[in-house]
Design an enzyme around this catalytic site. Structure first.
Site, PDB file in Angstrom:
ATOM      1  N   GLU A  26       6.340   4.647   7.720  1.00 28.26           N
ATOM      2  CA  GLU A  26       5.201   5.396   8.243  1.00 28.26           C
ATOM      3  C   GLU A  26       4.992   5.182   9.737  1.00 28.26           C
ATOM      4  O   GLU A  26       4.648   6.114  10.478  1.00 28.26           O
ATOM      5  CB  GLU A  26       3.930   5.008   7.481  1.00 28.26           C
ATOM      6  CG  GLU A  26       3.927   5.400   6.015  1.00 28.26           C
ATOM      7  CD  GLU A  26       4.556   4.359   5.103  1.00 28.26           C
ATOM      8  OE1 GLU A  26       4.537   4.557   3.874  1.00 28.26           O
ATOM      9  OE2 GLU A  26       5.069   3.340   5.620  1.00 28.26           O
TER      10      GLU A  26
ATOM     11  N   ARG B  67      -0.963   2.543   7.186  1.00 28.10           N
ATOM     12  CA  ARG B  67       0.112   1.648   7.601  1.00 28.10           C
ATOM     13  C   ARG B  67       0.603   1.943   9.015  1.00 28.10           C
ATOM     14  O   ARG B  67       1.408   1.186   9.554  1.00 28.10           O
ATOM     15  CB  ARG B  67       1.276   1.750   6.609  1.00 28.10           C
ATOM     16  CG  ARG B  67       0.844   1.645   5.164  1.00 28.10           C
ATOM     17  CD  ARG B  67       2.011   1.603   4.213  1.00 28.10           C
ATOM     18  NE  ARG B  67       2.617   0.277   4.198  1.00 28.10           N
ATOM     19  CZ  ARG B  67       3.615  -0.068   3.393  1.00 28.10           C
ATOM     20  NH1 ARG B  67       4.121   0.805   2.561  1.00 28.10           N
ATOM     21  NH2 ARG B  67       4.108  -1.282   3.420  1.00 28.10           N
TER      22      ARG B  67
ATOM     23  N   LYS C 227      18.107   4.439 -12.396  1.00 35.79           N
ATOM     24  CA  LYS C 227      16.777   4.915 -12.786  1.00 35.79           C
ATOM     25  C   LYS C 227      16.916   5.789 -14.027  1.00 35.79           C
ATOM     26  O   LYS C 227      17.820   6.609 -14.126  1.00 35.79           O
ATOM     27  CB  LYS C 227      16.141   5.711 -11.649  1.00 35.79           C
ATOM     28  CG  LYS C 227      15.782   4.884 -10.435  1.00 35.79           C
ATOM     29  CD  LYS C 227      15.061   5.676  -9.372  1.00 35.79           C
ATOM     30  CE  LYS C 227      13.618   5.916  -9.751  1.00 35.79           C
ATOM     31  NZ  LYS C 227      12.830   6.487  -8.630  1.00 35.79           N
TER      32      LYS C 227
END
Length: 620
Positions: A370, A398, A284
């Protein structure tokens, strides 16, 4: 941003992937360098997601070079990393508008480009979508290829493995690319692994493996032995056994910034049969040292000067709801050693950095999971612990079944601190917290609170934490109100609103942070204004008092009107036979696109001017 062809000579030649595929392969490294430089300069002038895209430049170039997009389907997961993809697919000149109102969508978006095969924004959906596309391609029989790109973070969600388990069963021709973007490329990525990847993706190894399986298929004991030998041989050189067990042929890891190796490997894999997984190691922030060193800080950036090598310091501002939550969490943990704080990979966004350092034994980051976060909290509650789930409104969607089945049905004392409720802003439809009041309100045993300011938020969190049943406090991104945040924590009386202003004829019932705008309107119209505080249970006693003294009602909320807080008031009035005219103000029955919070509120008539206009039009 207008392209300077003298600075970007190769990029200036490429407006779409078909042109990229005309470049000789030896020029792809230089082209990737230009693309990364353009991305750096573009995002630094427009703001937006940053570090993830810098890490996928070579991968994006290689994918569009090898695959015949858009006919071949390329599915990105989440989409933070898809800025290079947008640049290569005809949207380069509009990149300066990304995440801005009426500008480019922040994520891949089907309505924006034929190259965006699946609209995304939440994680771990790519493999399921790609599997559907791959099965459809087989039915068509035209040789169309399908690729899903998913990050190692998104692979922590169960949905990704559900999809892989199914793909291993139905055995379609598809490729999953695991974009493993840790902060640095580990030692096992290099020439040796690149060499193995080319061998394992090539026809020689594939033919031997498949031929051996066919030859030995009639001899079960020998076949089993051969399978074990293959597993152990591959296990010695690549960590792919787990994916092989799911039915995927694993190849990698390879250096995701070596565009030549990527192209060679993808070419080999394009024609392999069955589910394939390519493990790619990327970094990244690649190519910009500050982002490489701090990929979290540079995940999404404001406008900045790349030459300064640091992001601009934000001006001192009012504390945010996220900070109020984080401070409350630490204060509460100091009193309650049974408090257990849970986040599904949103430590920074939810304001939990300080807590994670001061109370590590009571802090649980469950990654992008979640559903697990909510049921983990339920398990804590069963054992007399006091769980707090910090979660964005759009992410709680979710885990709806877990919220109902594992928490509310058992009436367990779990507190949900619901951040990013209401209009969120630049992330658009996938992140707007438009539905939590609607989907929470219908669940038995829930207590639902909507603070109008920061101090009220603190007191509601304390109130919810003290309850012996499920509770939710929902609050928006940013700040609201000017009330001083009290150090002392006081339990609020459940289901009791607060009279803010007494007027005549018209009563405005406000739920949440639009109270400030409503106060301006109430003064203009000499209306009564109530901070309702509780969506469930409603303050029906106060409503009954207002019914006697007022002719009309207006409800106001930063939530979908359908099924929201206003609906609760309307339902109550109807059930009691109170035939009072009522106007419900809130978010319309449509997906709310991206733009700043102020811009979207103004467009939807939820600024003070818009609220006044809607009420006046209704009164007329």
């Amino acid at each position: 941003m207008k392209l300077d062809s003298s600075k970007y000579p190769l990029l200036a030649l490429i407006d779409e992937p078909s042109q990229l595929r005309q470049l000789p392969q030896h020029k792809l490294t230089a082209f990737s360098d230009e693309l990364r430089e353009y991305l750096l300069n573009s995002v630094s002038q427009s703001s937006g997601h940053f570090a993830s895209g810098l890490g996928t430049v070579e991968l994006t170039v290689a994918l569009h070079y090898v695959y015949n997009t858009p006919n071949d389907r390329l599915v990105w997961d989440v989409g933070h990393q898809a800025y290079p993809h947008k640049l290569l697919t005809g949207r380069r000149e509009r990149m300066h508008t990304i995440r801005q109102k009426d500008g480019l969508h922040p994520f891949p978006y089907r309505e924006e480009s034929e190259y965006d095969t699946f609209s995304v924004g939440h994680s771990s959906t790519s493999i399921s979508a790609a599997l559907g596309m791959a099965i459809a391609a087989e039915k068509e029989g035209i040789g169309r290829k399908t690729v899903a790109v998913i990050g190692d973070g998104a692979m922590t969600a169960g949905m990704a493995f559900e999809a892989m388990n199914h793909a291993g069963d139905v055995n379609p021709d598809m490729l999953v690319i695991l974009n493993d973007n840790e902060m640095s490329i580990s030692e096992n990525v290099g020439a040796l692994n690149n060499h193995f990847a080319k061998i394992l993706s090539g026809s020689f190894y594939t033919n031997i493996r498949e031929g051996s399986k066919k030859l030995l298929s009639g001899v079960p004991p020998v076949k089993e032995l051969a399978g074990r030998m293959e597993e152990h041989l591959k296990g010695m050189i690549i960590p792919g056994t787990f994916f092989e067990e799911l039915g995927f042929n694993y190849i990698g890891p390879i250096d995701g910034h070596d565009v030549d190796t990527l192209v060679d490997t993808l070419r080999n894999m394009r024609n392999l049969k069955g589910p394939q997984l390519l493990h790619v190691k990327t970094q990244k922030g690649k190519g910009y040292k500050p982002a490489e060193a701090d990929p979290i800080g540079y995940h999404a950036v404001p406008k900045f000067d790349p030459s300064v090598h640091s992001l601009p310091k934000s001006k001192p501002s009012a504390p945010t709801f996220s900070k109020v939550f984080g401070d409350w969490l630490c204060d509460m943990a100091a009193q309650d050693n049974k408090l257990m704080a849970i986040t599904p990979a949103m430590r920074e966004g939810s304001g939990m950095v300080r807590f994670s350092k001061e109370y590590p034994a009571q802090y649980f980051d469950v990654a992008i999971a979640e559903q697990h976060a909510v049921t983990l909290a339920a398990g804590f509650a069963c054992e007399d612990l006091n769980p707090v789930v910090a979660i964005y409104s759009s992410f709680l969607q979710r885990a709806y079944d877990q919220l109902i089945h594992d928490v509310a049905l058992q009436n367990l004392p779990v507190l949900f601190a619901i951040d990013r409720a209401g209009v969120v802003g630049a992330d658009g439809e996938t992140h707007q917290g438009a539905y939590d009041l609607s989907f929470l309100r219908c669940i038995p045993n829930m207590v639902i609170m909507a603070p109008s300011d920061l101090n009220e938020c603190r007191q509601m969190l304390y109130t919810g934490h003290r309850l012996n049943q499920p509770a939710a406090v929902r609050y928006p991104r940013g700040s609201a109100g000017s009330a001083e945040i009290a150090t002392e924590m006081t339990e609020l009386e459940i289901g009791k609103g607060k009279l803010v202003r007494t007027g005549e004829k018209l009563a405005i019932l406000s739920f949440g942070t639009l109270l400030e705008s409503a106060a301006v309107v109430a003064e203009q119209l000499n209306a009564t204004l109530v901070d309702m505080r509780f969506v469930k249970p409603l303050d029906t006693e106060l409503i009954e008092e207002l019914v006697v003294t007022h002719e009309r009602f207006v409800t106001l909320e930063d939530n979908a009107i359908a099924g929201g807080a206003g609906s609760a008031v309307s339902e109550y009035l109807a059930a009691q036979g109170h035939l009072k005219p009522i106007k419900l103000l809130g978010l319309p029955d449509e997906f709310i696109k991206h733009g700043s919070q102020a811009e979207i509120h103004a467009e939807l008539g939820l600024s003070s001017e818009g609220i006044a206009q809607q009420i006046n039009d209704w009164l007329k």
